[in-house]
Design an enzyme around this catalytic site. Structure first.
Site, PDB file in Angstrom:
ATOM      1  N   CYS A 172       1.028  -1.259  -0.086  1.00 30.76           N
ATOM      2  CA  CYS A 172      -0.043   0.025  -0.108  1.00 30.76           C
ATOM      3  C   CYS A 172       0.880   1.189   0.085  1.00 30.76           C
ATOM      4  CB  CYS A 172      -0.835   0.095   1.178  1.00 30.76           C
ATOM      5  SG  CYS A 172      -1.781  -1.700   1.380  1.00 30.76           S
ATOM      6  N   ASP A 222      -6.391 -11.651  -1.297  1.00 34.98           N
ATOM      7  CA  ASP A 222      -6.902 -11.363  -2.765  1.00 34.98           C
ATOM      8  C   ASP A 222      -7.407 -12.471  -3.753  1.00 34.98           C
ATOM      9  OD1 ASP A 222      -6.417  -8.806  -1.832  1.00 34.98           O
ATOM     10  OD2 ASP A 222      -4.858  -8.185  -3.413  1.00 34.98           O
TER      11      ASP A 222
HETATM   12  C1  LIG Z   1      -0.162  -0.225  -5.154  1.00 33.82           C
HETATM   13  C2  LIG Z   1      -0.931  -0.991  -4.290  1.00 33.82           C
HETATM   14  C3  LIG Z   1      -1.527  -0.172  -3.309  1.00 33.82           C
HETATM   15  C4  LIG Z   1      -2.331  -0.890  -2.534  1.00 33.82           C
HETATM   16  N1  LIG Z   1      -3.056  -0.061  -1.367  1.00 33.82           N
HETATM   17  C5  LIG Z   1      -3.914  -0.605  -0.540  1.00 33.82           C
HETATM   18  C6  LIG Z   1      -4.466   0.371   0.555  1.00 33.82           C
HETATM   19  O1  LIG Z   1      -4.127   1.452   0.474  1.00 33.82           O
HETATM   20  N2  LIG Z   1      -5.511  -0.390   1.390  1.00 33.82           N
HETATM   21  C7  LIG Z   1      -5.883  -1.754   1.161  1.00 33.82           C
HETATM   22  O2  LIG Z   1      -6.551  -2.293   1.914  1.00 33.82           O
HETATM   23  N3  LIG Z   1      -5.277  -2.376   0.072  1.00 33.82           N
HETATM   24  C8  LIG Z   1      -4.370  -1.888  -0.493  1.00 33.82           C
HETATM   25  N4  LIG Z   1      -3.547  -2.451  -1.579  1.00 33.82           N
HETATM   26  C9  LIG Z   1      -4.169  -4.011  -1.620  1.00 33.82           C
HETATM   27  C10 LIG Z   1      -3.345  -5.070  -0.795  1.00 33.82           C
HETATM   28  O3  LIG Z   1      -1.860  -4.657  -0.851  1.00 33.82           O
HETATM   29  C11 LIG Z   1      -3.670  -6.309  -0.830  1.00 33.82           C
HETATM   30  O4  LIG Z   1      -5.112  -6.683  -0.604  1.00 33.82           O
HETATM   31  C12 LIG Z   1      -3.134  -7.435  -0.211  1.00 33.82           C
HETATM   32  O5  LIG Z   1      -1.459  -7.400  -0.422  1.00 33.82           O
HETATM   33  C13 LIG Z   1      -3.469  -8.923  -0.708  1.00 33.82           C
HETATM   34  O6  LIG Z   1      -2.559  -9.791   0.112  1.00 33.82           O
HETATM   35  P1  LIG Z   1      -2.422 -11.329  -0.416  1.00 33.82           P
HETATM   36  O7  LIG Z   1      -1.396 -11.932   0.270  1.00 33.82           O
HETATM   37  O8  LIG Z   1      -3.532 -11.746  -0.910  1.00 33.82           O
HETATM   38  O9  LIG Z   1      -1.597 -11.006  -1.804  1.00 33.82           O
HETATM   39  P2  LIG Z   1      -0.228 -10.489  -1.840  1.00 33.82           P
HETATM   40  O10 LIG Z   1       0.237  -9.436  -0.765  1.00 33.82           O
HETATM   41  O11 LIG Z   1       0.021  -9.628  -3.246  1.00 33.82           O
HETATM   42  O12 LIG Z   1       1.024 -11.375  -1.797  1.00 33.82           O
HETATM   43  C14 LIG Z   1       0.960 -12.440  -2.809  1.00 33.82           C
HETATM   44  C15 LIG Z   1       2.346 -13.077  -2.761  1.00 33.82           C
HETATM   45  O13 LIG Z   1       2.410 -14.418  -3.229  1.00 33.82           O
HETATM   46  C16 LIG Z   1       3.410 -14.632  -4.230  1.00 33.82           C
HETATM   47  N5  LIG Z   1       3.238 -15.671  -5.085  1.00 33.82           N
HETATM   48  C17 LIG Z   1       2.089 -15.781  -5.909  1.00 33.82           C
HETATM   49  N6  LIG Z   1       2.002 -17.176  -6.393  1.00 33.82           N
HETATM   50  C18 LIG Z   1       3.044 -17.812  -5.825  1.00 33.82           C
HETATM   51  C19 LIG Z   1       3.786 -19.039  -6.059  1.00 33.82           C
HETATM   52  N7  LIG Z   1       3.135 -19.900  -6.804  1.00 33.82           N
HETATM   53  N8  LIG Z   1       4.704 -19.363  -5.402  1.00 33.82           N
HETATM   54  C20 LIG Z   1       5.344 -18.426  -4.448  1.00 33.82           C
HETATM   55  N9  LIG Z   1       4.930 -17.257  -4.324  1.00 33.82           N
HETATM   56  C21 LIG Z   1       4.029 -16.797  -4.969  1.00 33.82           C
HETATM   57  C22 LIG Z   1       3.514 -13.284  -4.910  1.00 33.82           C
HETATM   58  O14 LIG Z   1       4.854 -13.214  -5.448  1.00 33.82           O
HETATM   59  C23 LIG Z   1       2.987 -12.281  -3.926  1.00 33.82           C
HETATM   60  O15 LIG Z   1       4.459 -11.685  -3.152  1.00 33.82           O
HETATM   61  C24 LIG Z   1      -2.630  -1.974  -2.413  1.00 33.82           C
HETATM   62  C25 LIG Z   1      -2.108  -3.001  -3.509  1.00 33.82           C
HETATM   63  C26 LIG Z   1      -1.070  -2.260  -4.233  1.00 33.82           C
HETATM   64  C27 LIG Z   1      -0.588  -3.065  -5.515  1.00 33.82           C
END
Ligand SMILES: Cc1cc2nc3c(=O)[nH]c(=O)nc-3n(C[C@H](O)[C@H](O)[C@H](O)COP(=O)(O)OP(=O)(O)OC[C@H]3O[C@@H](n4cnc5c(N)ncnc54)[C@H](O)[C@@H]3O)c2cc1C
Length: 557
Positions: A42, A285
């Site tokens: 974020c 997500d």
């Molecule tokens: C620029 C930006 C700004 C944001 N701002 C906000 C905000 O202000 N407020 C808010 O609520 N949310 C915000 N978000 C959204 C928030 O970051 C996400 O909701 C959150 O990070 C989701 O978490 P996650 O663990 O599902 O995915 P992520 O945090 O994306 O982590 C997933 C990880 O899994 C890894 N991965 C995927 N497949 C594999 C595999 N096969 N093997 C090994 N590793 C793997 C990826 O490389 C990645 O690092 C923002 C997102 C972005 C991109």
């Protein structure tokens, strides 16, 4: 017990850390294909814009510190390429060496996140066209910007959602002239126009060009620059293009492993965050959860819900399935230059799509006592059930104190409470922070007046339509502001009966003609409505949000 967690950022790292706090004995392996774990997604737009000057501040943990503190086996630059559910193993590939190996698990957690949508348009692979999803994207944008020469850099952002607008501010901060192209009819499409209009106007005031109702048809190269060709033929020179039109759940692993995928394309989980395979959980997500307001599946790309799911998932892994996830109401917020904008629950648009009956109210109330410095209106639009008053959704925009109003509204929505609960909310008050009647209280009062038929309202678009079709005697439009205020502008076709003299004009007002009242923001209009109603005028409606909302929504569009 041996746990493997795939994805080392928001959902994955949180699950791993909580799991260790619950279970000191088990083996926990955290696998991340990128180089970084537990970093601040974020914060990326703010690092690009130098609001956050230090790149290191983005990294809450390194693989080593995370591993040491929580006794985790953290493997970065390792991609899980397959899940073998029968053997309960995953195939891992070391990104740098290409070496593959398998690892056994007892329980597996998926938190792979999303991929940024990159539309298949001609020219999309030209240099200078970016998406922003992770640290490598950020580094690429940052170094590309550093290498650009010339003082005025043209940046084109495709998509005016939360990240698009955060990037608009940060690129503007770096001296770029920013143009935003948005397919919908206004910026921040998840927030209704009555609230997002303030931000759209503010962007224009800051020198950002906003082109709505428009899309990209192709990208072309012209010397050192790209040209973004829009669907209507406009050509925008662009030194940098950011495509920010959304993300998609990353489900390749889950699909190949035969896990159930929901109708919206996310990994299907139950209330315990368990996939269709009881030994595999998923969070963040990439998953589809149930929206508590509609009871339907939803995707929610937000860090708060991800972290909550991760903690709950870890508890369920350690203690058996004992905690149920209640779903998220999508509370989201962004800073756009000097304004804060956010929403929670169901917008008017979503309610219409779902076929849920609703009423709305719009209020503009000072963030703190108007006699104390720094007061600025907090605009609040709420949607509620016409029978019970249950609060379905809220959108807010303002400067100071906007975030706390949004959180109060979100809390009421999430708990299934009503607009009456807004009026009862026991808020903190001293002049620098609020008024004896807080903006949230006022939103509740107005909604309650509408609900109990003490005041009829008319929306700006309904009035606009009525004025377009008006025959002379159809209705009477009364402006109850002062003569001086009217000199600065009025709604065409209105008569001016200032509130304090309204009772004197009463004889001139026909009792059998529908009346529409307006004032600056709706408060004096409400008082006028009550005066007229109690003097035998039955068909009186007050313009929601007053002249302010009219100017923002009907005139400046
Ligand atoms: C620029 C930006 C700004 C944001 N701002 C906000 C905000 O202000 N407020 C808010 O609520 N949310 C915000 N978000 C959204 C928030 O970051 C996400 O909701 C959150 O990070 C989701 O978490 P996650 O663990 O599902 O995915 P992520 O945090 O994306 O982590 C997933 C990880 O899994 C890894 N991965 C995927 N497949 C594999 C595999 N096969 N093997 C090994 N590793 C793997 C990826 O490389 C990645 O690092 C923002 C997102 C972005 C991109």
């Amino acid at each position: 017990m041996k746990y493997i967690i795939i994805g080392g950022v928001a959902g994955g790292a949180t699950t791993a850390a909580r799991l260790r706090r619950m279970d000191e004995q088990s083996e926990i392996i955290l696998i991340e294909k990128g180089s970084y774990v537990s970093y601040a997604n974020c914060g990326l737009p703010y690092y690009i814009g130098n609001t956050i000057p230090e790149r290191n501040s983005l990294f809450l943990q390194t693989p080593t510190t995370l591993g040491n503190r929580f006794d985790l086996d953290v493997r970065v630059r390792t991609e899980v390429t397959a899940i073998n559910r029968d053997a309960k193993t995953v195939t891992c590939r070391q990104v740098d060496s290409g070496k593959e190996y398998t690892e056994r698990y007892d329980k597996l957690v998926l938190s792979p996140g999303t991929v940024a949508v990159r539309p298949n348009l001609p020219g999309i692979d030209l240099p200078g066209i970016f998406t922003l999803r992770d640290v490598p994207d950020t580094d690429a944008i940052k170094s590309y910007l550093t290498e650009l020469t010339g003082t005025q850099k043209e940046a084109v952002i495709i998509g005016a959602g939360f990240i698009g607008l955060e990037m608009a501010e940060n690129l503007h901060r770096l001296g770029c002239h920013v143009t935003i192209v948005e397919k919908a009819d206004h910026v921040m499409p998840v927030v209704d126009w009555e609230i997002s209009s303030t931000v759209q106007k503010h962007l224009a005031d800051k020198g950002v060009t906003v082109l709505t109702h428009n899309g990209v048809s192709r990208f072309e190269r012209d010397g050192d620059r790209n040209i973004v060709v829009l669907e209507d033929g406009q050509q925008l020179p662009a030194d940098l293009v950011l495509v920010s039109i959304g993300v998609k759940p990353l489900t390749t692993l889950a699909v190949n492993a035969g896990l159930e995928i929901g109708a919206l394309g996310g990994i299907r989980v139950n209330r315990y965050m368990q996939t269709s395979d009881p030994d595999i959980y998923a969070v963040g997500d990439a998953v589809e959860t149930v929206n508590p307001l509609t009871g339907k599946s939803q995707l929610c790309f937000l860090a708060g819900p991800t972290n909550k799911q991760a903690r709950l998932c870890a508890d369920n892994l350690a203690e058996g399935n004992i905690h149920e996830y209640g779903g998220a109401i999508g509370t989201a917020i962004a800073k756009v230059f000097d304004f804060t904008i956010g929403s929670a629950g169901l917008s008017e648009r979503q309610l219409q799509r779902e076929g849920i009956p609703y009423l709305t109210s719009i209020t503009h109330t000072g963030s703190n006592a108007t006699y104390y410095p720094g007061s600025w209106p907090v605009s609040i639009k709420i949607q509620f059930d016409p029978a019970t008053g249950r609060l379905y959704g809220a959108a807010v925009c303002g400067k100071g104190g906007t975030d706390k109003r949004l959180d109060v509204l979100a809390s009421v929505i999430a708990h299934g409470d009503t607009v009456r609960d807004l009026t009862d909310f026991d808020h903190a008050y001293a002049p620098p922070f609020s008024s004896a009647k807080d903006p949230v209280t006022v939103a509740g009062y107005v909604a309650e007046n509408i609900l109990t038929h003490k005041m009829g309202t008319i929306q700006w678009h309904e009035l606009k339509e009525m004025l377009a079709n008006k025959a002379d005697s159809d209705f009477l439009l009364i402006d109850v502001r002062s003569f001086l205020e009217c000199k600065a502008g009025v709604i065409e076709g209105s008569v001016n009966y200032p509130l304090d003299e309204l009772r004197e004009y009463m004889e001139d007002i026909p009792t059998d003609t529908p009346i529409v009242i307006y004032c600056a923001i709706g408060l004096r209009g409400y008082i006028a409505t009550r005066i007229l109603k109690q003097n035998g005028f039955d068909n009186v409606r007050n313009l929601a949000g007053g002249y302010k909302t009219w100017m923002l929504c009907a005139v400046n569009r």
